[in-house]
Scaffold this active site. Structure first.
Site, PDB file in Angstrom:
ATOM      1  N   HIS A  96       0.319  -0.885  -0.188  1.00 19.70           N
ATOM      2  CA  HIS A  96      -0.101  -0.198  -0.337  1.00 19.70           C
ATOM      3  C   HIS A  96       0.399   1.223  -0.074  1.00 19.70           C
ATOM      4  CE1 HIS A  96      -2.961   2.863   0.837  1.00 19.70           C
ATOM      5  NE2 HIS A  96      -4.178   2.326   0.680  1.00 19.70           N
ATOM      6  N   GLU A 165      -4.434   1.819  -7.132  1.00 22.84           N
ATOM      7  CA  GLU A 165      -4.301   2.479  -6.403  1.00 22.84           C
ATOM      8  C   GLU A 165      -3.395   3.897  -6.993  1.00 22.84           C
ATOM      9  OE1 GLU A 165      -6.847   2.157  -2.818  1.00 22.84           O
ATOM     10  OE2 GLU A 165      -4.313   1.407  -2.432  1.00 22.84           O
TER      11      GLU A 165
HETATM   12  P1  13P Z   1     -10.304   5.570   0.207  1.00 28.77           P
HETATM   13  O1  13P Z   1     -11.081   4.882  -0.825  1.00 28.77           O
HETATM   14  O2  13P Z   1     -10.706   6.342   1.098  1.00 28.77           O
HETATM   15  O3  13P Z   1      -9.346   6.796  -0.861  1.00 28.77           O
HETATM   16  O4  13P Z   1      -8.842   5.270   0.273  1.00 28.77           O
HETATM   17  C1  13P Z   1      -8.566   4.040  -0.432  1.00 28.77           C
HETATM   18  C2  13P Z   1      -7.372   3.159  -0.618  1.00 28.77           C
HETATM   19  O5  13P Z   1      -6.257   3.928   0.182  1.00 28.77           O
HETATM   20  C3  13P Z   1      -7.635   1.792  -0.315  1.00 28.77           C
HETATM   21  O6  13P Z   1      -6.726   0.887   0.299  1.00 28.77           O
END
Ligand code: 13P
Length: 247
Positions: A96, A165
């Site tokens: 992450h 992400e």
């Molecule tokens: P948000 O959905 O709060 O933007 O976060 C995404 C995230 O980092 C999930 O791992």
């Protein structure tokens, strides 16, 4: 099969189980329930309790990270894949951007993936470019490096899920356009097919996914599910995300 994964980050106490109970009740009655899988990654403190309660239920439990040594070591505060598996988790997030920011490099991430797989934890491997990299049109170069430096053909692709992400989208309400995301997902799958020879693992999207934004992702067949942060802390929002996706 689609995935709806809720990453709670630093949120939750034992009583927060009520949120998962509501999600579980919805999922067990949902006419679309066979089409998707729900996974929640609470903080380490809640994994054992939640995994016990939701054993054989619609929700699987995962951890948000794991240490790069196994099974035990003398590193203060570290929690190994072996320890996580022993309390009932089935998945772990690895890579992450929060943890990359805190120093997780490709070398460490590779060890984490190896030890997680060895302990039969399925890996949700997170990748993503930052704002500057996007502005400089480096997105695909960055993603390719993040994938190639860690993943290997010998890993079983059935045990790996990729979560794309973009860092600039996490918690900001900023979203890629559907065309942009579709193109990126196609590129990611192309890179993965190269690593794994032919078939790609599932590729999810994460970043500001909520009950409203989910609608723009419905048409993107290349996206196999979602990694949801903020909105996963509310049972109503999380359930509405699933409802609106299939509406
Ligand atoms: P948000 O959905 O709060 O933007 O976060 C995404 C995230 O980092 C999930 O791992």
């Amino acid at each position: 099969m689609k995935y709806f994964i809720g990453n709670w980050k630093m949120f939750g106490v034992p009583n927060s189980i009520y949120i998962l109970k509501k999600i579980n009740t919805f999922c067990s009655k949902d006419k679309n329930r066979k089409k998707y899988r729900v996974i929640i990654t609470p903080p380490f403190t809640l994994i054992e309790k939640f995994a016990k309660i939701f054993k054989d239920k619609k929700i699987s439990i995962g951890s948000q990270n794991c240490y790069h040594k196994d099974p035990f070591s003398s590193n203060t505060s570290a929690v190994s894949p072996y320890m996580i598996k022993s309390v009932g988790a089935k998945y772990t997030l690895i890579g992450h951007s929060d943890n990359r920011n805190e120093g997780d490099n490709d070398h460490l991430l590779k060890s984490k993936v190896q030890f997680a797989l060895k302990n039969k934890l399925k890996v949700i491997f997170c990748i993503g470019e930052n704002k500057v990299e996007k502005k400089n049109k480096k997105t695909i170069v960055v993603l390719k490096k993040q994938l190639q430096n860690v993943l290997e053909k010998k890993f079983n692709k059935k045990d790996i899920i990729i979560a794309y992400e973009p860092i600039w989208s996490i918690g900001t309400g900023k979203l890629p356009t559907s065309l942009e995301l579709k193109k990126t997902a196609i590129q990611i799958k192309k890179i993965l097919k190269n690593i794994f020879k032919r078939k790609s693992p599932a590729v999810l999207y994460g970043g500001s996914v909520d009950e409203k934004s989910i609608k723009i992702f419905k048409e993107i067949n290349e996206i196999d599910g979602f990694l949801i942060g903020g909105a996963s802390k509310s049972s109503k929002k999380f359930i509405d995300i699933i409802k609106n996706y299939y509406r």
